[in-house]
Design a protein around this motif. Structure first.
Motif, mmCIF file in Angstrom:
data_model
loop_
_atom_site.group_PDB
_atom_site.id
_atom_site.type_symbol
_atom_site.label_atom_id
_atom_site.label_comp_id
_atom_site.label_asym_id
_atom_site.label_seq_id
_atom_site.Cartn_x
_atom_site.Cartn_y
_atom_site.Cartn_z
ATOM 1 N N LEU A 1 0.825 -1.213 0.000
ATOM 2 C CA LEU A 1 0.000 0.000 0.000
ATOM 3 C C LEU A 1 0.856 1.258 0.000
ATOM 4 C CD1 LEU A 1 -2.899 -0.872 2.467
ATOM 5 C CD2 LEU A 1 -3.104 -0.326 0.049
ATOM 6 N N ILE A 2 1.938 1.237 0.757
ATOM 7 C CA ILE A 2 2.832 2.397 0.814
ATOM 8 C C ILE A 2 3.464 2.647 -0.553
ATOM 9 C CG2 ILE A 2 5.017 3.254 1.774
ATOM 10 C CD1 ILE A 2 4.125 1.934 4.453
ATOM 11 N N TYR A 3 3.919 1.576 -1.216
ATOM 12 C CA TYR A 3 4.475 1.724 -2.566
ATOM 13 C C TYR A 3 3.443 2.316 -3.512
ATOM 14 C CZ TYR A 3 8.816 -0.882 -1.767
ATOM 15 O OH TYR A 3 10.038 -1.274 -1.338
ATOM 16 N N GLU A 4 2.214 1.785 -3.469
ATOM 17 C CA GLU A 4 1.157 2.264 -4.356
ATOM 18 C C GLU A 4 0.805 3.711 -4.042
ATOM 19 O OE1 GLU A 4 -1.777 2.454 -7.294
ATOM 20 O OE2 GLU A 4 0.049 1.307 -7.033
ATOM 21 N N TYR A 5 0.710 4.041 -2.758
ATOM 22 C CA TYR A 5 0.396 5.420 -2.374
ATOM 23 C C TYR A 5 1.484 6.375 -2.870
ATOM 24 C CZ TYR A 5 -0.142 9.659 0.296
ATOM 25 O OH TYR A 5 -0.259 10.979 0.644
ATOM 26 N N ASN A 6 2.742 6.021 -2.663
ATOM 27 C CA ASN A 6 3.837 6.888 -3.118
ATOM 28 C C ASN A 6 3.823 7.070 -4.630
ATOM 29 O OD1 ASN A 6 4.955 7.570 -0.639
ATOM 30 N ND2 ASN A 6 6.219 5.739 -0.576
ATOM 31 N N ARG A 7 3.544 5.998 -5.362
ATOM 32 C CA ARG A 7 3.478 6.096 -6.822
ATOM 33 C C ARG A 7 2.348 7.032 -7.241
ATOM 34 N NH1 ARG A 7 0.558 4.899 -10.761
ATOM 35 N NH2 ARG A 7 -0.970 3.764 -9.531
ATOM 36 N N MET A 8 1.175 6.812 -6.659
ATOM 37 C CA MET A 8 0.019 7.648 -7.009
ATOM 38 C C MET A 8 0.215 9.094 -6.580
ATOM 39 S SD MET A 8 -3.511 5.572 -6.343
ATOM 40 C CE MET A 8 -4.475 7.053 -6.567
ATOM 41 N N TYR A 9 0.800 9.283 -5.394
ATOM 42 C CA TYR A 9 1.020 10.634 -4.878
ATOM 43 C C TYR A 9 1.906 11.424 -5.833
ATOM 44 C CZ TYR A 9 2.542 14.419 -1.819
ATOM 45 O OH TYR A 9 2.818 15.653 -1.294
ATOM 46 N N HIS A 10 3.019 10.834 -6.248
ATOM 47 C CA HIS A 10 3.944 11.551 -7.128
ATOM 48 C C HIS A 10 3.358 11.745 -8.528
ATOM 49 C CE1 HIS A 10 7.146 11.976 -4.275
ATOM 50 N NE2 HIS A 10 6.982 10.714 -3.912
ATOM 51 N N GLU A 11 2.568 10.789 -8.981
ATOM 52 C CA GLU A 11 1.894 10.951 -10.267
ATOM 53 C C GLU A 11 0.904 12.122 -10.196
ATOM 54 O OE1 GLU A 11 -1.621 8.417 -12.009
ATOM 55 O OE2 GLU A 11 0.283 7.412 -12.462
ATOM 56 N N ALA A 12 0.107 12.165 -9.141
ATOM 57 C CA ALA A 12 -0.866 13.253 -8.976
ATOM 58 C C ALA A 12 -0.158 14.589 -8.781
ATOM 59 C CB ALA A 12 -1.791 12.963 -7.792
ATOM 60 N N LEU A 13 0.913 14.592 -8.010
ATOM 61 C CA LEU A 13 1.672 15.823 -7.762
ATOM 62 C C LEU A 13 2.230 16.384 -9.065
ATOM 63 C CD1 LEU A 13 2.769 17.702 -5.505
ATOM 64 C CD2 LEU A 13 4.785 16.227 -5.429
ATOM 65 N N ASN A 14 2.800 15.528 -9.886
ATOM 66 C CA ASN A 14 3.338 15.980 -11.176
ATOM 67 C C ASN A 14 2.236 16.513 -12.081
ATOM 68 O OD1 ASN A 14 5.992 15.372 -10.528
ATOM 69 N ND2 ASN A 14 5.846 13.285 -11.320
ATOM 70 N N ARG A 15 1.083 15.851 -12.053
ATOM 71 C CA ARG A 15 -0.025 16.321 -12.876
ATOM 72 C C ARG A 15 -0.558 17.663 -12.374
ATOM 73 N NH1 ARG A 15 -3.682 11.007 -14.389
ATOM 74 N NH2 ARG A 15 -2.199 10.153 -15.881
ATOM 75 N N ILE A 16 -0.723 17.781 -11.076
ATOM 76 C CA ILE A 16 -1.217 19.047 -10.510
ATOM 77 C C ILE A 16 -0.244 20.178 -10.803
ATOM 78 C CG2 ILE A 16 -1.671 20.260 -8.331
ATOM 79 C CD1 ILE A 16 -2.902 17.604 -7.293
ATOM 80 N N ASP A 17 1.042 19.902 -10.681
ATOM 81 C CA ASP A 17 2.052 20.928 -10.966
ATOM 82 C C ASP A 17 2.018 21.384 -12.424
ATOM 83 O OD1 ASP A 17 3.074 21.221 -8.404
ATOM 84 O OD2 ASP A 17 4.624 19.693 -8.686
#
Length: 157
Positions: A85-101
């Protein structure tokens, strides 16, 4: 070595998912991850209070060893799932962060980061976001809608 189950590696996104649904999934995954970490800590605490086996006494059928091994197995399984779950959360978090940026206006970036990526519940409230942007509550809510629309057009459609 950690083996990650392929079905847990990626959160499934529907084809017609809205930006709000996409970003809300991230928040749900964060809460689920925190919950799993807390469960692991609770089981570890429980292990401390399990009684050991007294081998000096006559051997009578006992369940202390069984209870210990079952609790350890449960903890190991739960920790493996937590790591996934931590791996998946980190992957999704950085994907969303890059998209939001990648959004066009800094206000949109700030609104979506505070609303969906902040770990503090008080930071996610529109009242707090409005104060951060020095905008009215109504204007902040309107800009939130605009930010979601741009996010959807740019990344989900």
């Amino acid at each position: 070595m950690i083996r990650i189950k392929p079905e847990l590696l990626r959160v499934r996104f529907e084809v017609n998912m809205t930006a709000k649904e996409y970003l809300t999934q991230l928040r749900k995954l964060m809460l689920k991850t925190k919950s799993r970490v807390a469960q692991c800590e609770t089981i570890r605490d429980h292990l401390v209070f399990l009684q050991g086996i007294d081998y000096s006494k006559d051997k009578v059928q006992t369940s202390a060893a069984d209870q210990l091994s079952e609790t350890m197995a449960t903890l190991l399984d739960l920790e493996q799932e937590t790591v996934e779950l931590i791996y998946e959360y980190n992957r999704m978090y950085h994907e969303a962060l890059n998209r939001i940026d990648g959004l066009s206006k800094w206000e949109y970036v700030k609104i979506l980061k505070l609303r969906y990526l902040s770990e503090k519940p008080s930071d996610r409230k529109f009242e707090h976001i409005a104060c951060e942007l020095d905008r009215s509550y109504v204007r902040t809510c309107h800009m939130h809608g605009e930010a979601l629309q741009e996010f959807e057009k740019k990344y989900l459609k």
